[in-house]
Scaffold this motif. Sequence first.
Motif, PDB file in Angstrom:
ATOM      1  N   MET A   1      10.742  -7.586  -5.755  1.00 49.02           N
ATOM      2  CA  MET A   1      12.130  -7.332  -6.107  1.00 49.02           C
ATOM      3  C   MET A   1      12.932  -6.924  -4.873  1.00 49.02           C
ATOM      4  N   ASN A   2      12.388  -6.007  -4.087  1.00 51.38           N
ATOM      5  CA  ASN A   2      13.098  -5.500  -2.920  1.00 51.38           C
ATOM      6  C   ASN A   2      13.331  -6.587  -1.872  1.00 51.38           C
ATOM      7  N   VAL A   3      12.318  -7.450  -1.686  1.00 48.28           N
ATOM      8  CA  VAL A   3      12.448  -8.521  -0.699  1.00 48.28           C
ATOM      9  C   VAL A   3      13.615  -9.436  -1.048  1.00 48.28           C
ATOM     10  N   PHE A   4      13.718  -9.815  -2.300  1.00 49.29           N
ATOM     11  CA  PHE A   4      14.776 -10.751  -2.670  1.00 49.29           C
ATOM     12  C   PHE A   4      16.133 -10.077  -2.820  1.00 49.29           C
ATOM     13  N   LEU A   5      16.147  -8.812  -3.180  1.00 50.36           N
ATOM     14  CA  LEU A   5      17.416  -8.085  -3.152  1.00 50.36           C
ATOM     15  C   LEU A   5      17.899  -7.960  -1.710  1.00 50.36           C
ATOM     16  N   GLY A   6      16.952  -7.752  -0.787  1.00 52.07           N
ATOM     17  CA  GLY A   6      17.323  -7.686   0.620  1.00 52.07           C
ATOM     18  C   GLY A   6      17.862  -9.009   1.124  1.00 52.07           C
ATOM     19  N   LEU A   7      17.279 -10.108   0.661  1.00 54.06           N
ATOM     20  CA  LEU A   7      17.759 -11.427   1.059  1.00 54.06           C
ATOM     21  C   LEU A   7      19.181 -11.664   0.552  1.00 54.06           C
TER      22      LEU A   7
ATOM     23  N   LEU B   1      13.983  -0.243 -13.232  1.00 53.31           N
ATOM     24  CA  LEU B   1      12.687   0.427 -13.225  1.00 53.31           C
ATOM     25  C   LEU B   1      12.604   1.500 -14.306  1.00 53.31           C
ATOM     26  N   ARG B   2      13.708   2.174 -14.536  1.00 55.74           N
ATOM     27  CA  ARG B   2      13.705   3.280 -15.494  1.00 55.74           C
ATOM     28  C   ARG B   2      13.701   2.789 -16.940  1.00 55.74           C
ATOM     29  N   ASP B   3      14.516   1.781 -17.233  1.00 51.33           N
ATOM     30  CA  ASP B   3      14.728   1.386 -18.623  1.00 51.33           C
ATOM     31  C   ASP B   3      14.151   0.028 -18.996  1.00 51.33           C
ATOM     32  N   GLY B   4      13.818  -0.804 -18.002  1.00 52.12           N
ATOM     33  CA  GLY B   4      13.350  -2.150 -18.295  1.00 52.12           C
ATOM     34  C   GLY B   4      14.500  -3.053 -18.725  1.00 52.12           C
TER      35      GLY B   4
ATOM     36  N   THR C   1       0.830  -1.208   0.000  1.00 54.25           N
ATOM     37  CA  THR C   1       0.000   0.000   0.000  1.00 54.25           C
ATOM     38  C   THR C   1       0.861   1.254   0.000  1.00 54.25           C
ATOM     39  N   ARG C   2       1.932   1.248   0.775  1.00 51.17           N
ATOM     40  CA  ARG C   2       2.825   2.417   0.808  1.00 51.17           C
ATOM     41  C   ARG C   2       3.529   2.616  -0.531  1.00 51.17           C
ATOM     42  N   ILE C   3       3.976   1.529  -1.145  1.00 49.79           N
ATOM     43  CA  ILE C   3       4.660   1.656  -2.437  1.00 49.79           C
ATOM     44  C   ILE C   3       3.679   2.136  -3.502  1.00 49.79           C
TER      45      ILE C   3
ATOM     46  N   GLY D   1      -0.025   3.890 -14.912  1.00 48.89           N
ATOM     47  CA  GLY D   1      -0.080   2.441 -14.930  1.00 48.89           C
ATOM     48  C   GLY D   1      -0.797   1.929 -13.704  1.00 48.89           C
ATOM     49  N   ASP D   2      -0.828   0.627 -13.539  1.00 45.07           N
ATOM     50  CA  ASP D   2      -1.511  -0.010 -12.423  1.00 45.07           C
ATOM     51  C   ASP D   2      -0.595   0.026 -11.201  1.00 45.07           C
ATOM     52  N   SER D   3      -0.872   0.935 -10.285  1.00 46.23           N
ATOM     53  CA  SER D   3       0.008   1.119  -9.127  1.00 46.23           C
ATOM     54  C   SER D   3       0.031  -0.092  -8.218  1.00 46.23           C
ATOM     55  N   GLU D   4      -1.083  -0.819  -8.120  1.00 47.01           N
ATOM     56  CA  GLU D   4      -1.106  -1.992  -7.244  1.00 47.01           C
ATOM     57  C   GLU D   4      -0.184  -3.082  -7.783  1.00 47.01           C
ATOM     58  N   VAL D   5      -0.295  -3.377  -9.070  1.00 43.74           N
ATOM     59  CA  VAL D   5       0.574  -4.403  -9.666  1.00 43.74           C
ATOM     60  C   VAL D   5       2.029  -3.966  -9.570  1.00 43.74           C
ATOM     61  N   ARG D   6       2.285  -2.723  -9.872  1.00 41.22           N
ATOM     62  CA  ARG D   6       3.656  -2.206  -9.783  1.00 41.22           C
ATOM     63  C   ARG D   6       4.194  -2.341  -8.361  1.00 41.22           C
ATOM     64  N   ALA D   7       3.354  -2.021  -7.382  1.00 44.91           N
ATOM     65  CA  ALA D   7       3.793  -2.053  -5.990  1.00 44.91           C
ATOM     66  C   ALA D   7       4.186  -3.466  -5.564  1.00 44.91           C
ATOM     67  N   TRP D   8       3.352  -4.451  -5.895  1.00 47.80           N
ATOM     68  CA  TRP D   8       3.684  -5.825  -5.516  1.00 47.80           C
ATOM     69  C   TRP D   8       4.914  -6.330  -6.254  1.00 47.80           C
TER      70      TRP D   8
END
Length: 211
Positions: free
Chosen positions: A175-181, A203-206, A145-147, A163-170
């Motif tokens: 990505m962040n969870v696994f980069l953190g791991l 995120l910027r260029d794909g 929700t925050r993202i 774009g779809d903010s909910e899909v983007r957020a999840w």
Amino acid sequence: MAQDPAQKVQKGAASPGKEPRTARGRETLRRLLDAAAAEFGERGFHEASISGITRRAGTALGSFYTYFDSKDAIFSALVRHMSQSVATAAAAGVTPGSTGVVREREALAAFLAFAREHKELYRIIDEAEFADPAAWRAHYEGTATRIAARFDESVAAGSVAPGDSEVRAWAVMGMNVFLGLRFGIWGDDRSVDDVAAEAEKLLRDGVGRRP
């Protein structure tokens, strides 16, 4: 020096009706939560014990029951506390006025730094899936929700395409969870800024080749 977000005691950290009313009480509660993080992080939910928590905290057993009803109660409180601490750390790492993918990079860098300092985070959140499913789900839904709100703000500011903010957020949260791991828990062989910069580029260029 700014206080570590994980050291702050969030409102609602104690069992209902047992919130501390004095500075000394809040300090005791903080020590119990810190001790619980170490106990659950090292031993896991089933092997952790109230006596182990109070021993680590340097408090009497009675002090535990002043603020918590049970081991389950302090675990649930700890999940909420750590979830809020992650949110606070990410927000603190964002430069005022930043937006779009720059803000996402800053939030990720702050999260990676937090994960490196609090390696117990992943074990506690993972065990919450089974020990406290409601708190586990609330952690991820709250984060998403925050993202999503950040993406909505960035779209309104014109720094991110609609774009779809909910899909983007999840997707970003995953990505962040696994980069953190990988770069927070398993190893620190890359700087958090380098990892976050690569994520920003993604995120910027794909990743697709352009004509």
